[in-house]
Scaffold this motif. Structure first.
Motif, short mmCIF file in Angstrom:
data_model
loop_
_atom_site.label_atom_id
_atom_site.label_comp_id
_atom_site.label_asym_id
_atom_site.label_seq_id
_atom_site.Cartn_x
_atom_site.Cartn_y
_atom_site.Cartn_z
N UNK A 1 0.92 -1.18 -0.23
CA UNK A 1 -0.14 0.03 0.01
C UNK A 1 1.01 1.37 -0.03
N UNK A 2 2.05 1.32 0.82
CA UNK A 2 2.86 2.53 0.84
C UNK A 2 3.42 2.78 -0.44
N UNK A 3 3.87 1.53 -1.19
CA UNK A 3 4.72 1.83 -2.40
C UNK A 3 3.65 2.19 -3.60
N UNK A 4 2.26 1.45 -3.42
CA UNK A 4 1.50 2.00 -4.40
C UNK A 4 0.89 3.56 -4.34
N UNK A 5 0.97 4.09 -3.07
CA UNK A 5 0.57 5.32 -2.88
C UNK A 5 1.58 6.40 -3.19
N UNK A 6 2.79 6.10 -3.01
CA UNK A 6 3.94 6.66 -3.36
C UNK A 6 4.35 6.90 -4.87
N UNK A 7 4.00 5.79 -5.39
CA UNK A 7 4.24 5.71 -6.93
C UNK A 7 2.95 5.12 -7.62
N UNK A 8 1.94 5.99 -7.75
CA UNK A 8 0.68 5.60 -8.43
C UNK A 8 1.05 5.19 -9.93
N UNK A 9 2.24 5.48 -10.43
CA UNK A 9 2.57 5.11 -11.82
C UNK A 9 3.13 3.68 -12.11
N UNK A 10 3.17 3.02 -11.00
CA UNK A 10 3.76 1.74 -10.81
C UNK A 10 2.69 0.69 -11.14
N UNK A 11 3.17 -0.37 -11.97
CA UNK A 11 2.28 -1.33 -12.26
C UNK A 11 1.88 -2.32 -10.93
N UNK A 12 0.82 -2.98 -10.83
CA UNK A 12 0.72 -3.80 -9.63
C UNK A 12 1.97 -4.89 -9.52
N UNK A 13 2.44 -5.42 -10.84
CA UNK A 13 3.64 -6.37 -10.83
C UNK A 13 4.67 -5.75 -10.06
N UNK A 14 5.40 -4.54 -10.29
CA UNK A 14 6.06 -3.75 -9.87
C UNK A 14 6.05 -3.59 -8.28
N UNK A 15 4.79 -3.09 -7.97
CA UNK A 15 4.41 -2.87 -6.54
C UNK A 15 4.77 -4.30 -5.58
#
Length: 342
Positions: A45-59
């Motif tokens: 969740x923390x990675x997703x919120x900070x990097x909204x441009x990341x794909x789910x795979x990268x998160x």
């Protein structure tokens, strides 16, 4: 046994070994303290919120590796990290739980204390072990075969490993569940390491010929000193080959296994150089920090080239090399599909 890379390109390997720790260089812009509860979904969740441009795979990949570092690795586990410039793998034992170092100067906020005790020379490891160690992940668990090979080949930190090269034959692994782009990057990473294996196996004089061939591929004319009598300069290069046109490039080549060039070596090489000269110091064993400092403060331009940088120059100019130079390190081109979805 866990493999953990000491920063991108092993840029933090010396501080990690000298400081007695290992760390990861992602998450420093996301977390300001150790999470109260280390749960994979919270990290994601923390990675997703900070990097909204990341794909789910990268998160999932980033949060999963950080979760393994914080929660799965235990005190008493063995850990391995590589030093490509010196062609070494350091082996140690994790001594404590993970900790967060606020405002870490080296951008490794999450760390674990490690007692580094042994090292293994890459040239002594089996092909499959080297292939396994070439995986692109920052952190992963080694299989039993690779772990056993490392333990068998390892010597004490103070000892000098003796190189016993093994044939370069690799069977590419076929991991599942990853994108074409990730597989491409892993293949490239492993290819780079196997190319360095080929370069490292050259004898000293062919190594000089390789460096001279690369310079010719870059557009210079070269003169290589005969074996045993370089008078302090192994290769001389210039646009006209006579030194009448600048730049005049003086090259020293040291092909020593597991031996770094020191500051006195650099000073000795620079002795006698004058305005207008340009210098290259090639060392397949790398350079000490003091040697790099000496190069930065030199009165004439001096570039230090270790084995990874030599490999990069070889690849960048391979198409322009003459046949004699290509025969020293024979390579072939590989075409790879583009992952448009990635």
């Amino acid at each position: 046994m866990w493999m953990i890379r000491a920063g991108e390109g092993a840029s933090m390997v010396e501080p990690c070994i000298d400081g007695g720790y290992i760390g990861v260089d992602f998450g420093q812009h996301i977390f300001s303290a150790m999470p109260e509860k280390v749960r994979r979904e919270d990290l994601a969740r923390a990675f997703r919120e900070t990097h909204p441009d990341w794909s789910e795979h990268k998160v999932a990949n980033a949060s999963g590796q950080l979760f393994r570092f914080l929660a799965e690795i235990k005190a008493g586990d063995e850990v391995v990290t590589g030093d490509p410039a010196r062609r070494l793998y350091y082996i140690g034992t994790v001594e404590a739980d993970a900790e967060f170092v606020a405002r870490a100067k080296d951008s490794m906020p999450f760390r674990r204390r490690v007692k580094w005790t042994r090292k293994a020379l890459r040239d002594e490891l089996g092909v499959e072990t080297r292939n396994t160690l070439g995986a692109i992940q920052t952190l992963f668990r080694l299989n039993a075969e690779a772990s056993a090979d490392l333990r068998q080949r390892a010597v004490d930190m103070a000892a000098t490993p003796k190189s016993k090269p093994t044939p370069v034959e690799a069977t590419p692994s076929k991991p599942e569940g990853r994108s074409i782009d990730e597989l491409r990057r892993e293949v490239i990473e492993k290819a780079h390491e196997f190319i360095e294996d080929l370069i490292a196996r050259l004898e000293p004089y062919p190594m000089q010929e390789l460096v001279a061939g690369i310079l010719r591929g870059m557009g210079y004319k070269t003169r290589v000193s005969p074996p045993g009598s370089d008078r302090g300069v192994d290769i001389f290069a210039s646009p006209d080959g006579l030194g009448l046109q600048e730049p005049r490039i003086f090259v020293e080549v040291k092909h020593w296994v597991n031996k770094q060039i020191s500051a006195p070596d650099v000073r000795a090489f620079l002795g006698g150089r004058k305005t207008g000269d340009r210098c290259l110091y090639v060392s397949t064993g790398g350079f000490t920090r003091e040697a790099r400092y000496e190069a930065e403060r030199a009165n004439v331009p001096l570039t230090l080239i270790d084995l990874p940088r030599l490999r990069m120059l070889l690849i960048d100019h391979y198409e322009q090399l003459d046949q004699e130079t290509r025969r020293l390190v024979p390579l072939t081109k590989l075409y790879w599909p583009i992952d448009e979805a990635g």
